[in-house]
Write a protein that holds these residues in place. Structure first.
Motif, PDB file in Angstrom:
ATOM      1  N   LEU A  34       0.694  -1.233   0.017  1.00  0.00           N
ATOM      2  CA  LEU A  34       0.151  -0.011  -0.025  1.00  0.00           C
ATOM      3  C   LEU A  34       0.937   1.183   0.034  1.00  0.00           C
ATOM      4  N   SER A  35       2.086   1.368   0.675  1.00  0.00           N
ATOM      5  CA  SER A  35       2.874   2.378   0.739  1.00  0.00           C
ATOM      6  C   SER A  35       3.434   2.698  -0.739  1.00  0.00           C
ATOM      7  N   SER A  60      -0.963   4.612   4.645  1.00  0.00           N
ATOM      8  CA  SER A  60      -0.813   3.285   4.628  1.00  0.00           C
ATOM      9  C   SER A  60      -1.031   2.390   5.989  1.00  0.00           C
TER      10      SER A  60
END
Length: 307
Positions: A34-35, A60
């Protein structure tokens, strides 16, 4: 025998350590994947909290916590545990999670990996760290060692939980006795998230390969120091063409150092490498992989960047 042990384990409703490890690996992929996605689109938390205090943080961890809490509420398992058909239950009674256990489980699933990554990133970048940060890193070392011990005890069926966190929360992982009761839209939504697990793995794989490709494409061998820049006393000691810079005798089994460009006797450079780990002339760090047999007997190889 292994097949019989597997059947007996399934009858006892106890997951194997391999399934638990796979679920943890999938859980650990959520935050970094997600980052990368949010960094690519430039999505971050950026707001003024109070006075001159401004919060600049990535999204995130928040999204990861919401995702984990959703799964813990609906299926009594984390994202990775649900993917592998596991469920968290109370160690003593076998009941599903309470609201408090759901909240604490989601927080620990998100907070611990996040804090550990941040601390290790600061340490790897050689940034100034506070004493409490060093103490936290040491605590993570202790936790990982304790987790390894718990995993071994779980493997030999001496402990009901594979992790000290599960033991502290009085939880264990089991196969669900019956499928979760969900409405149609919740089922479809969670299934869609599970399909995204493959996408998360692809993002992580793509980023890792991209970083290795960038690293390999930007590293260049350092140029050897020109002889005119060397001190006079050092220039006088340089070997003549065809001589080894270490023993100052004619080259025997010429071996080139790819980092500096100098050619040595195989025996001389290997013995020096074992003692110093550097190029004898330039003192650049080298390894055995940097050595190449050469058919030429010149003192220095031409630099690849010079035409």
């Amino acid at each position: 025998m292994a097949e019989a042990a597997n059947v007996r384990q399934n009858l006892q409703n106890v997951p194997s350590i391999f399934e638990i490890s796979a679920a943890e690996t999938l859980d650990n992929l959520i935050y970094p994947a997600l980052s990368k996605v949010f960094d690519y689109f430039g999505l971050r938390l950026d707001f003024k909290l109070w006075g001159n205090i401004r919060v600049r943080e990535e999204l995130s961890p928040l999204i990861t916590w919401i995702l984990q809490y959703l799964y813990l509420r609906k299926r009594a398992s984390s994202f990775g545990e649900s993917f592998y058909g596991l469920q968290r239950t109370a160690s003593s009674t076998g009941e599903l999670l309470t609201r408090r256990q759901q909240f604490s489980s989601a927080t620990l699933l998100t907070l611990l990996p996040y804090v550990e990554r941040k601390l290790r990133a600061r340490s790897a970048q050689h940034e100034d760290t506070y004493a409490w940060e060093s103490q936290l890193i040491n605590l993570f070392h202790v936790y990982n060692a304790s987790k390894a011990v718990h995993t071994f005890l779980y493997l030999i069926k001496y402990a009901s939980s594979h992790s000290p966190l599960f033991r502290a929360l009085r939880l264990t992982l089991r196969y669900p006795s019956e499928p979760p009761q969900e409405d149609k839209w919740t089922y479809l939504f969670l299934k869609l998230l599970e399909v995204l697990a493959f996408f998360l793995q692809f993002i992580q794989w793509w980023y890792s390969n991209d970083q290795r490709r960038k690293l390999g494409g930007t590293l260049q061998n350092p140029e050897p120091l020109p002889e005119r820049e060397l001190p006079q006393e050092l220039r006088e000691t340089l070997p003549k063409s065809g001589e080894c810079p270490v023993c100052l005798l004619p080259l025997q089994t010429p071996t080139a150092c790819a980092v500096s460009g100098y050619v040595y006797c195989w025996k001389c450079i290997v013995m020096h490498l074992k003692e110093k780990g550097t190029c004898p002339v330039t003192s650049y760090p080298i390894t055995i992989e940097d050595l190449t047999f050469s058919s030429k007997t010149i003192r220095r190889l031409p630099n690849s960047n010079q035409n």
